[in-house]
Design an enzyme around this catalytic site. Structure first.
Site, mmCIF file in Angstrom:
data_model
loop_
_atom_site.group_PDB
_atom_site.id
_atom_site.type_symbol
_atom_site.label_atom_id
_atom_site.label_comp_id
_atom_site.label_asym_id
_atom_site.label_seq_id
_atom_site.Cartn_x
_atom_site.Cartn_y
_atom_site.Cartn_z
ATOM 1 N N HIS A 109 -2.727 2.711 0.150
ATOM 2 C CA HIS A 109 -1.379 3.066 0.623
ATOM 3 C C HIS A 109 -0.933 4.327 -0.087
ATOM 4 C CE1 HIS A 109 -0.743 1.180 -3.229
ATOM 5 N NE2 HIS A 109 0.298 2.000 -3.322
ATOM 6 N N HIS A 111 0.172 10.464 -3.315
ATOM 7 C CA HIS A 111 -1.265 10.218 -3.473
ATOM 8 C C HIS A 111 -1.602 8.808 -3.014
ATOM 9 C CE1 HIS A 111 0.549 8.330 -6.966
ATOM 10 N NE2 HIS A 111 -0.494 7.516 -6.954
#
Ligand code: 3AM
Length: 176
Positions: A43, A125
């Protein structure tokens, strides 16, 4: 004592992209590099909320429902290593404005609701490996996968039977 749960807002990765990413990860990093994040847990965090009471959760869900934000495209063309937390990540050389606005807005709502927000700059990220402290050799190039983002999610992070599970609580669409 009030019950709390550990929550965060994040973008999911579509299933086909998850599979491509984990195949690429397996080809690029040896098993000793670190602990791979499970495919279903990949995720991109927008805002970490920490331990949140039911009341606060409700306020944050209501705020999320009010958000107006257009869809945007992610180009995942960067990869890096943070030695201190021991994370190897997939990222974006040029995060789109829509992503930064979405994260900034959610982080502001979180702070308004008393959820501590790190003063560190937001660096979008996707964590690929954890416990990667030393001996990390990064690939020379990252494929540059593109994916359209049409929604953002709220997750509950639960630690069960020795592993972390992220449970989807609610999803909100992005609309032009
Ligand atoms: O998106 P990643 O995987 O880097 O590291 C945790 C994970 O980030 C992060 O929230 C995401 C979902 O668990 N996280 C955990 N504790 C945190 C904290 N105290 C945190 N982020 C900021 N502050």
């Amino acid at each position: 004592m009030t019950d709390t749960r550990r929550l965060f807002f994040a973008l999911p990765l579509p299933e086909n992209l998850r599979q491509e990413v984990i195949q690429w990860r397996a080809a690029q990093f040896s098993a000793e590099t670190g602990r791979p994040v499970a495919a279903e847990n990949l995720h991109l965090t927008l805002a970490f909320l920490g331990e949140v009471s039911a009341n606060k959760e409700q306020a944050l869900r209501a705020a999320a429902a009010r958000l107006q934000q257009s869809p945007f495209t992610l180009t995942l063309d960067d990869c890096g290593h943070w030695p201190r937390p021991g994370v190897v990540w997939l990222g974006l050389r040029s995060p789109p404005r829509g992503l930064l606005q979405l994260a900034q807005w959610l982080r502001a709502q979180a702070a308004r609701n008393g959820c501590y927000q790190s003063p560190m700059p937001y660096h979008p990220h996707i964590s690929l490996l954890r416990q990667a402290f030393t001996g990390v050799s990064l690939p020379a190039a990252t494929p540059g996968w593109q994916t359209e983002v049409n929604a953002f999610n709220l997750y509950h992070s639960a630690f069960e039977n020795g592993r972390t599970r992220y449970m989807l609580l609610e999803s909100w669409p992005l609309a032009a």
